[in-house]
Design a protein around this motif. Structure first.
Motif, mmCIF file in Angstrom:
data_model
loop_
_atom_site.group_PDB
_atom_site.id
_atom_site.type_symbol
_atom_site.label_atom_id
_atom_site.label_comp_id
_atom_site.label_asym_id
_atom_site.label_seq_id
_atom_site.Cartn_x
_atom_site.Cartn_y
_atom_site.Cartn_z
ATOM 1 N N LEU A 1 0.823 -1.214 0.000
ATOM 2 C CA LEU A 1 0.000 0.000 0.000
ATOM 3 C C LEU A 1 0.858 1.265 0.000
ATOM 4 C CD1 LEU A 1 -2.808 -1.060 2.495
ATOM 5 C CD2 LEU A 1 -3.056 -0.659 0.026
ATOM 6 N N ALA A 2 1.988 1.211 0.689
ATOM 7 C CA ALA A 2 2.869 2.384 0.772
ATOM 8 C C ALA A 2 3.713 2.547 -0.486
ATOM 9 C CB ALA A 2 3.773 2.264 1.989
ATOM 10 N N GLY A 3 3.869 1.484 -1.256
ATOM 11 C CA GLY A 3 4.742 1.517 -2.424
ATOM 12 C C GLY A 3 6.162 1.278 -1.982
ATOM 13 N N SER A 4 6.841 2.322 -1.693
ATOM 14 C CA SER A 4 8.210 2.275 -1.205
ATOM 15 C C SER A 4 8.219 3.127 0.050
ATOM 16 C CB SER A 4 9.114 2.844 -2.295
ATOM 17 O OG SER A 4 10.440 2.849 -1.891
ATOM 18 N N VAL A 5 8.704 2.576 1.161
ATOM 19 C CA VAL A 5 8.530 3.266 2.435
ATOM 20 C C VAL A 5 9.766 3.065 3.305
ATOM 21 C CG1 VAL A 5 7.344 1.278 3.483
ATOM 22 C CG2 VAL A 5 6.879 3.559 4.357
ATOM 23 N N THR A 6 10.075 4.065 4.114
ATOM 24 C CA THR A 6 11.196 3.918 5.032
ATOM 25 C C THR A 6 10.774 3.034 6.210
ATOM 26 O OG1 THR A 6 10.637 5.843 6.389
ATOM 27 C CG2 THR A 6 12.086 6.229 4.474
ATOM 28 N N ILE A 7 11.760 2.434 6.840
ATOM 29 C CA ILE A 7 11.482 1.604 8.012
ATOM 30 C C ILE A 7 10.823 2.448 9.105
ATOM 31 C CG2 ILE A 7 12.573 0.344 9.922
ATOM 32 C CD1 ILE A 7 14.473 -0.890 7.880
ATOM 33 N N VAL B 1 14.966 2.027 2.921
ATOM 34 C CA VAL B 1 13.707 2.048 2.187
ATOM 35 C C VAL B 1 13.325 0.621 1.821
ATOM 36 C CG1 VAL B 1 12.522 2.913 0.134
ATOM 37 C CG2 VAL B 1 14.227 4.348 1.281
ATOM 38 N N ILE B 2 12.087 0.270 2.108
ATOM 39 C CA ILE B 2 11.576 -1.077 1.876
ATOM 40 C C ILE B 2 10.636 -1.053 0.683
ATOM 41 C CG2 ILE B 2 10.367 -3.028 2.926
ATOM 42 C CD1 ILE B 2 10.592 -1.331 5.584
ATOM 43 N N SER B 3 10.737 -2.070 -0.153
ATOM 44 C CA SER B 3 9.775 -2.235 -1.236
ATOM 45 C C SER B 3 9.594 -3.727 -1.517
ATOM 46 C CB SER B 3 10.239 -1.499 -2.502
ATOM 47 O OG SER B 3 11.514 -1.959 -2.902
ATOM 48 N N LEU B 4 8.425 -4.068 -2.038
ATOM 49 C CA LEU B 4 8.161 -5.457 -2.398
ATOM 50 C C LEU B 4 8.913 -5.815 -3.667
ATOM 51 C CD1 LEU B 4 4.328 -6.153 -1.950
ATOM 52 C CD2 LEU B 4 6.198 -6.646 -0.388
ATOM 53 N N THR B 5 9.352 -7.045 -3.742
ATOM 54 C CA THR B 5 9.919 -7.581 -4.971
ATOM 55 C C THR B 5 8.776 -8.212 -5.769
ATOM 56 O OG1 THR B 5 10.304 -9.731 -3.964
ATOM 57 C CG2 THR B 5 12.114 -8.116 -3.814
#
Length: 152
Positions: free
Chosen positions: A56-62, A101-105
Motif C-alpha cells: 500500500l505504501a509503495g516504497s517506504v522507510t522503516i 527504504v523497503i519495497s516489495l519484490t
C-alpha cells in the motif's frame, strides 16, 4: 495468608477485565486462525500484514512503516529480515545513508497475490462468527484503541 488471597482475587480480576490481557489473547486467537488459513501461501499472518502495508505504501522507510504499524523499529526490522531473506522484499539505503527504504519484490507481490484469496476465507470466517454488527463495533473500538497512544 490474607495477602495471597487478596492477590489471587486481584489476579482473577486482571484475567477477567484487563484490556491488555484480553486484547492480546484475542489477537493470538485471530493470528492462529489466519496463520492456519494462510498456510498454503507460505506466509504467516504477521508477514501478510507487513507485505500488505508495504504494498500500500509503495516504497517506504522503516521509520515510516514502523509508525504506520505502531511498532518500534527494532521489532519491525526483526520481522522484515525473514521476508528479505525469502526475497519477498528488499531493503535499500535511502537518499540519506541512515535511512532504509523497503519495497516489495516481484516475488513478494506474487506471494501477496497468492495469499489474498486465503485472507478472504479467514476474514469471512471471522465475520461469520462475530456477525457484521459486532464486527463493525469491534473495528470501530479497535480504531479508537489505536488512537489512545496519541491522546494525553
Amino acid at each position: 495468608m490474607q495477602d495471597q488471597t487478596t492477590q489471587l482475587a486481584l489476579l482473577k480480576k486482571v484475567a477477567a477485565t484487563c484490556t491488555c490481557f484480553n486484547l492480546r489473547k484475542a489477537s493470538r486467537t485471530v493470528t492462529q486462525l489466519f496463520d492456519e488459513i494462510l498456510q498454503p501461501s507460505g506466509i504467516l499472518a504477521n508477514q501478510f500484514t507487513l507485505l500488505t502495508a508495504i504494498n500500500l505504501a509503495g516504497s517506504v522507510t522503516i521509520t515510516r512503516l514502523a509508525q504506520e504499524l505502531v511498532m518500534d523499529r527494532t521489532t519491525l526490522t526483526r520481522n522484515l529480515k525473514p521476508l528479505e531473506k525469502q526475497g519477498l522484499l528488499q531493503i535499500q539505503p535511502g537518499q540519506d545513508q541512515r535511512m532504509r527504504v523497503i519495497s516489495l519484490t516481484d516475488k513478494g507481490q506474487a506471494a501477496l497475490t497468492k495469499a489474498l484469496p486465503l485472507w478472504e476465507v479467514a476474514q469471512t470466517r471471522v465475520l461469520e462468527q462475530l456477525g457484521q454488527e459486532r464486527w463493525s463495533t469491534l473495528l470501530s473500538g479497535l480504531s479508537d484503541t489505536v488512537s489512545l497512544l496519541h491522546k494525553g
